[in-house]
Design a protein around this motif. Structure first.
Motif, PDB file in Angstrom:
ATOM      1  N   ILE A  71     -22.152 -28.457 -62.808  1.00 16.41           N
ATOM      2  CA  ILE A  71     -21.843 -27.094 -62.589  1.00 16.41           C
ATOM      3  C   ILE A  71     -21.200 -26.376 -63.815  1.00 16.41           C
ATOM      4  O   ILE A  71     -21.432 -25.305 -64.360  1.00 16.41           O
ATOM      5  N   VAL A  72     -20.157 -26.998 -64.204  1.00 12.75           N
ATOM      6  CA  VAL A  72     -19.291 -26.514 -65.370  1.00 12.75           C
ATOM      7  C   VAL A  72     -20.189 -26.531 -66.587  1.00 12.75           C
ATOM      8  O   VAL A  72     -20.312 -25.660 -67.286  1.00 12.75           O
ATOM      9  N   ALA A  73     -20.828 -27.637 -66.647  1.00  8.27           N
ATOM     10  CA  ALA A  73     -21.784 -27.684 -67.991  1.00  8.27           C
ATOM     11  C   ALA A  73     -22.998 -26.708 -68.082  1.00  8.27           C
ATOM     12  O   ALA A  73     -23.076 -26.123 -69.019  1.00  8.27           O
ATOM     13  N   THR A  74     -23.659 -26.512 -66.946  1.00 14.14           N
ATOM     14  CA  THR A  74     -24.760 -25.327 -66.926  1.00 14.14           C
ATOM     15  C   THR A  74     -24.080 -24.040 -66.970  1.00 14.14           C
ATOM     16  O   THR A  74     -24.572 -22.918 -67.385  1.00 14.14           O
ATOM     17  N   GLY A  75     -22.718 -23.824 -66.380  1.00 10.81           N
ATOM     18  CA  GLY A  75     -22.230 -22.532 -66.665  1.00 10.81           C
ATOM     19  C   GLY A  75     -21.863 -22.131 -67.941  1.00 10.81           C
ATOM     20  O   GLY A  75     -21.992 -21.332 -68.592  1.00 10.81           O
ATOM     21  N   ILE A  76     -21.486 -23.318 -68.700  1.00 10.96           N
ATOM     22  CA  ILE A  76     -20.945 -22.974 -69.975  1.00 10.96           C
ATOM     23  C   ILE A  76     -22.298 -23.018 -71.091  1.00 10.96           C
ATOM     24  O   ILE A  76     -22.380 -22.256 -71.826  1.00 10.96           O
ATOM     25  N   LEU A  77     -23.372 -23.569 -70.570  1.00  7.82           N
ATOM     26  CA  LEU A  77     -24.704 -23.531 -71.185  1.00  7.82           C
ATOM     27  C   LEU A  77     -25.072 -21.819 -70.947  1.00  7.82           C
ATOM     28  O   LEU A  77     -25.591 -21.272 -71.982  1.00  7.82           O
ATOM     29  N   GLY A  78     -24.902 -21.270 -69.669  1.00  4.12           N
ATOM     30  CA  GLY A  78     -25.111 -19.894 -69.523  1.00  4.12           C
ATOM     31  C   GLY A  78     -24.473 -18.913 -70.516  1.00  4.12           C
ATOM     32  O   GLY A  78     -24.870 -18.021 -71.047  1.00  4.12           O
ATOM     33  N   LEU A  79     -23.151 -19.181 -70.587  1.00  2.00           N
ATOM     34  CA  LEU A  79     -22.242 -18.399 -71.482  1.00  2.00           C
ATOM     35  C   LEU A  79     -22.817 -18.707 -72.858  1.00  2.00           C
ATOM     36  O   LEU A  79     -22.951 -17.327 -73.615  1.00  2.00           O
ATOM     37  N   ILE A  80     -23.241 -19.625 -73.179  1.00  2.68           N
ATOM     38  CA  ILE A  80     -23.802 -19.603 -74.684  1.00  2.68           C
ATOM     39  C   ILE A  80     -25.240 -19.058 -74.874  1.00  2.68           C
ATOM     40  O   ILE A  80     -25.290 -18.202 -75.832  1.00  2.68           O
ATOM     41  N   LEU A  81     -25.975 -19.353 -73.990  1.00  4.26           N
ATOM     42  CA  LEU A  81     -27.167 -18.412 -73.833  1.00  4.26           C
ATOM     43  C   LEU A  81     -27.187 -16.875 -73.891  1.00  4.26           C
ATOM     44  O   LEU A  81     -27.653 -16.309 -74.557  1.00  4.26           O
ATOM     45  N   GLU A  82     -26.170 -16.463 -73.090  1.00  2.00           N
ATOM     46  CA  GLU A  82     -25.758 -15.050 -72.999  1.00  2.00           C
ATOM     47  C   GLU A  82     -25.520 -14.662 -74.176  1.00  2.00           C
ATOM     48  O   GLU A  82     -25.950 -13.397 -74.921  1.00  2.00           O
ATOM     49  N   ARG A  83     -24.632 -15.100 -74.803  1.00  3.78           N
ATOM     50  CA  ARG A  83     -23.659 -14.634 -76.006  1.00  3.78           C
ATOM     51  C   ARG A  83     -24.819 -14.785 -77.210  1.00  3.78           C
ATOM     52  O   ARG A  83     -24.740 -13.601 -77.998  1.00  3.78           O
ATOM     53  N   PHE A  84     -25.542 -15.630 -77.420  1.00 10.92           N
ATOM     54  CA  PHE A  84     -26.318 -15.899 -78.620  1.00 10.92           C
ATOM     55  C   PHE A  84     -27.711 -15.622 -78.477  1.00 10.92           C
ATOM     56  O   PHE A  84     -28.394 -15.388 -79.502  1.00 10.92           O
ATOM     57  N   LEU A  85     -28.343 -15.494 -77.187  1.00 13.69           N
ATOM     58  CA  LEU A  85     -29.613 -15.216 -77.179  1.00 13.69           C
ATOM     59  C   LEU A  85     -30.043 -14.171 -76.352  1.00 13.69           C
ATOM     60  O   LEU A  85     -30.727 -13.227 -76.758  1.00 13.69           O
ATOM     61  N   PHE A  86     -29.407 -14.027 -75.209  1.00 12.80           N
ATOM     62  CA  PHE A  86     -29.667 -12.872 -74.477  1.00 12.80           C
ATOM     63  C   PHE A  86     -29.030 -11.485 -74.786  1.00 12.80           C
ATOM     64  O   PHE A  86     -29.587 -10.462 -74.662  1.00 12.80           O
ATOM     65  N   ARG A  87     -27.694 -11.571 -75.355  1.00 11.14           N
ATOM     66  CA  ARG A  87     -26.997 -10.332 -75.391  1.00 11.14           C
ATOM     67  C   ARG A  87     -27.673  -9.657 -76.736  1.00 11.14           C
ATOM     68  O   ARG A  87     -27.921  -8.414 -76.712  1.00 11.14           O
ATOM     69  N   PRO A  88     -28.144 -10.331 -77.493  1.00 13.52           N
ATOM     70  CA  PRO A  88     -28.894  -9.700 -78.739  1.00 13.52           C
ATOM     71  C   PRO A  88     -30.113  -8.925 -78.414  1.00 13.52           C
ATOM     72  O   PRO A  88     -30.440  -7.997 -78.745  1.00 13.52           O
ATOM     73  N   ALA A  89     -30.667  -9.400 -77.101  1.00 18.24           N
ATOM     74  CA  ALA A  89     -32.024  -8.829 -76.869  1.00 18.24           C
ATOM     75  C   ALA A  89     -31.695  -7.788 -75.437  1.00 18.24           C
ATOM     76  O   ALA A  89     -32.812  -7.434 -75.051  1.00 18.24           O
ATOM     77  N   LYS A  90     -30.621  -7.667 -75.382  1.00 13.61           N
ATOM     78  CA  LYS A  90     -30.229  -6.748 -74.202  1.00 13.61           C
ATOM     79  C   LYS A  90     -30.991  -5.459 -74.323  1.00 13.61           C
ATOM     80  O   LYS A  90     -30.883  -4.809 -75.789  1.00 13.61           O
ATOM     81  N   GLY A  91     -31.264  -4.850 -73.388  1.00 14.15           N
ATOM     82  CA  GLY A  91     -32.108  -3.465 -73.438  1.00 14.15           C
ATOM     83  C   GLY A  91     -33.576  -3.616 -73.817  1.00 14.15           C
ATOM     84  O   GLY A  91     -34.359  -2.454 -73.728  1.00 14.15           O
ATOM     85  N   ASP A  92     -33.899  -4.834 -74.359  1.00  7.71           N
ATOM     86  CA  ASP A  92     -35.259  -4.876 -74.768  1.00  7.71           C
ATOM     87  C   ASP A  92     -36.173  -5.865 -74.021  1.00  7.71           C
ATOM     88  O   ASP A  92     -35.854  -7.268 -74.238  1.00  7.71           O
ATOM     89  N   ILE A  93     -36.887  -5.354 -73.073  1.00  3.64           N
ATOM     90  CA  ILE A  93     -37.390  -6.543 -72.035  1.00  3.64           C
ATOM     91  C   ILE A  93     -38.207  -7.465 -72.615  1.00  3.64           C
ATOM     92  O   ILE A  93     -38.034  -8.614 -72.291  1.00  3.64           O
TER      93      ILE A  93
END
Lengths: 286, 440
Positions: free
Chosen positions: A71-93
């Motif tokens: 759970i901790v590992a996947t949570g941290i993985l989520g943090l990394i995905l959000e910060r480096f992959l999904f946040r830059p794509a925010k607003g662009d579906i």
């Protein structure tokens, strides 16, 4: 028809439905906060299952500890995905969809290289059955249901009873208005991703002793999760819970009484619901 | 600032967890990576893997002035569904090629050839399989294609058959097994043989068992499987009550257990759950037992190694299977040697497909060494009449004419096993009704 034939699918459906809810809840939390449909959500579930498989199955780490690490590992993985992959794509579906699709390929292929292609099982954590009236209930399903329920209670408490959770709800309702109220969106978004991915990882780890882990297990789960959030209402947390229970029961009763053809039942139900309520059972207009 | 600190802390924790995890998993990672590298190399070259063997080969083949290369294609799913099964298939063909090259390759009509291979991944997709067949036949001009190990065979067959390219699949799918498709051979045994192997055992050791219900995934071989089940139940005077079908994507079999038990069966038959579904047989057995089923479960199609180890011992009674314990008293030395070699080379046990595929592939390469022409029509006719002692210690037999109108399916083993006290007991040799499958 015996009473057992009625009770057994109900209990099975209820218990497996709780696991569905965990995954779908994660997906809906991410969507409602980030407006990102994370198609790689099933792969996070797969990673959670494989982490538990290796820790508990191969290296004999205590199952509960293995689950917590997953759970901790996947949570941290989520943090990394959000910060480096999904946040830059925010607003662009479209960019978000491309990123998520790329992640599916990356995680599936990576899992096949690292974990192998063969479905992997662990020895059941709890062995045996209970006989209730005419029904036979596997103890490991009850254990999995109880753990899922505990996680759901924790998530419910967090979202509805804590300041951070209320901030998440505010962002989900109206991003700009929440920002104007002083809520730091850049803190809430990663929090949503962490919770969403941790829920998927937890669901994968919880289901492992009952089913198995394999690199492609995420595809089926994603399909089920999408069905649940469409049925329950996109972005609705109570809707995800209701949708998960309905799908769990429909799958269970359907397979028992209609067999093979029952795999279309969830989609028939979704179509019927959407015909009468386009936002799903508990959704709101987007 | 506090968020940044939290982010950095969580990142550090993640790195520590991942490093610890990677360390713990290092042995598995190494093995798997090695496999993939070998496959990738094979995809881009015509088998350089046999270079060492070639030295010896050239020395022994004094008659050949110059060794040429004969390229064999392997087309099978190496990603997507059923990859584990296919990887065993691929390894079997490559091992058979390496073994033949170690013996000096093949000499056809006085010309010595070193065998090479091209591997292509059809992704379990018929369109991909079709285009790969065209690439192999028209561009690479291979005379032989091994694969696919799964059910994409019909996508390749028209191209291979029209161009007289031999094709070696695993399961005989009825739509493929026709006299007008003589260039296709099947190495995995016919469904009714798999079924007969367990049925004879059940009638001998469980004479009270009468009612059989089958459990099938919705794969394209399901009609052949159910027809075989019905045929063999009739033959052994058992009552085939029908089948319960499930979508191949099913992960939870508990609801289906109830539907199966509604038939009140003495035997639940998992003959349609092998191959790509074989890994799920452990889950099925556990969930059927948890649902209260205590009768016989037959598994003619074999789960991958280790899968049954995860089923609690108390659920393992009355499981009759074609799975083989290499320490069984009746198991041939050739079989043991082959499995041991696989284990040494790949650091894991093979599945049954590996042995079945090797059994036919190695025989074919030995057969090529006896040929005097490169005419594949002659190869097709001659190989159908070729005699050899198989890995299972018996004379190999091509069967199928009474079923398909053409003998192209290779008989596999005559051994039946049962789980007893948590150990797979392989000690029974069947008297299979081969007269059903061989025209007199």
């Amino acid at each position: 028809m015996t009473i057992g034939e009625i009770i057994q699918p109900f209990i099975n459906g209820l218990l497996i439905g709780l696991n569905y809810i965990l995954v779908a809840l994660g997906l809906t939390v991410i969507f409602s906060i980030m407006s990102v449909l994370n198609f790689a959500h099933g792969e996070i579930y797969m990673i959670g299952a494989f982490l538990v498989y290796y820790l508990a199955g191969e290296y004999h780490v205590n199952y509960v500890l293995a689950l917590l690490i997953a759970i901790v590992a996947t949570g941290i993985l989520g943090l990394i995905l959000e910060r480096f992959l999904f946040r830059p794509a925010k607003g662009d579906i479209l960019t978000g969809v491309i990123v998520a699709t790329g992640l599916i390929w990356f995680f599936q292929t990576g899992a096949q290289i690292i974990f192998g292609s063969q479905p992997s099982r662990i020895y059941p954590v709890v062995v045996g059955t209970w006989h209730i009236i005419d029904a036979v209930i596997a103890k490991d399903r009850v254990a999995a249901g109880a753990i899922s329920l505990a996680f759901l209670a924790i998530v419910y408490y967090f979202i509805y009873r804590t300041k951070q959770g209320k901030a998440m709800q505010a962002v989900a309702q109206d991003r700009e208005a929440a920002a104007l109220q002083g809520i730091d969106i850049n803190r809430i978004s990663p929090l949503g991703f962490v919770i969403g991915c941790a829920l998927a990882g937890a669901a994968g780890g919880i289901i492992l002793p009952i089913l198995y882990a394999d690199p492609y297990m995420g595809s089926t789960v994603l399909s089920t999760s999408l069905s649940i959030i469409i049925l329950g209402g996109v972005g609705s947390i109570p809707g995800a819970a209701l949708g998960g229970l309905i799908l769990g029961l429909v799958n269970s009763y359907g397979a028992q009484f209609a067999g093979y053809i029952s795999s279309i039942f969830p989609f028939v139900i979704i179509i019927v619901v959407l015909l009468f309520k386009r936002t799903g059972l508990m959704g709101r207009k987007i | 600032m506090s968020f940044k600190r939290t982010f950095l802390t969580l990142g550090l924790v993640f790195i520590i967890v991942m490093v610890a995890f990677a360390g713990a998993c290092s042995s598995t990672t190494t093995t798997t990576t090695a496999t993939v590298t070998k496959t990738a190399a094979a995809q881009t070259t015509t088998a350089t893997a046999t270079a060492t063997a070639t030295t010896t080969a050239t020395a022994t083949k004094t008659a050949a002035a110059e060794t040429k290369t004969l390229t064999i294609a392997i087309v099978t799913p190496l990603t997507n569904f059923a990859v584990n099964v296919s990887m065993n298939f691929e390894r079997a063909v490559i091992m058979a090629i390496d073994d033949q090259n170690a013996k000096g390759g093949v000499t056809i009509g006085g010309q010595n050839y070193n065998l090479a291979y091209i591997v292509r991944d059809d992704k379990f997709d018929t369109a991909t399989a079709k285009s790969l067949a065209e690439e192999m036949v028209f561009n690479e001009k291979v005379p032989v294609i091994f694969g696919p190990s799964q059910n994409e065979g019909p996508a390749l067959q028209p191209t291979t058959n029209e161009n007289k390219v031999l094709m070696f699949c695993m399961s005989p799918i009825p739509e493929m097994c026709k006299p007008e498709y003589p260039y296709t051979f099947y190495l995995g045994g016919i469904q009714s043989q798999q079924y007969a192997t367990v049925m004879e055992y059940i009638t001998k050791f469980y004479p009270d068992a009468k009612k059989v219900v089958s459990f099938y995934g919705d794969l394209s071989d399901e009609p052949a499987q159910s027809a075989a089940a019905k045929q063999m139940c009739d033959y052994y005077d058992l009552e085939w009550s029908g089948m319960v079908k499930f979508p191949a994507s099913t992960t939870d079999f508990a609801p289906y257990a109830q539907k199966l038990m509604a038939y009140d069966p003495d035997v639940i038959d998992l003959s349609g759950c092998g191959g790509a579904l074989g890994s799920l047989e452990g889950t099925m057995v556990k969930q059927f037992r948890e649902a209260g089923y205590t009768g016989i479960i037959d598994m003619p199609t074999v789960p991958p190694p280790g899968i049954m180890d995860t089923v609690p011992a108390e659920y393992m009674d009355k499981i009759v299977t074609n799975d083989i314990n290499i320490n069984g008293s009746i198991v041939s030395a050739e079989y043991k040697s082959l499995v041991t070699r696989f284990q040494t080379q790949y650091n894991e046990l093979p599945i049954d497909f590996f042995v079945q595929a090797y059994n036919g592939a190695s025989a074919f390469f030995e057969f090529l060494d006896t040929q005097s022409t490169m005419d594949t029509e002659q190869w097709m006719q001659n190989f159908a009449n070729y005699k050899w002692t198989g890995v299972f210690g018996e004379d190999a037999q091509w069967v199928g004419e009474p079923i398909f109108g053409i003998n192209r399916a290779l008989m596999t083993n005559f051994w039946t096993s049962e789980w007893k006290n948590g150990v797979l007991d392989t000690s029974y040799v069947n008297n299979l009704p081969t007269e059903l499958w061989i025209s007199k």
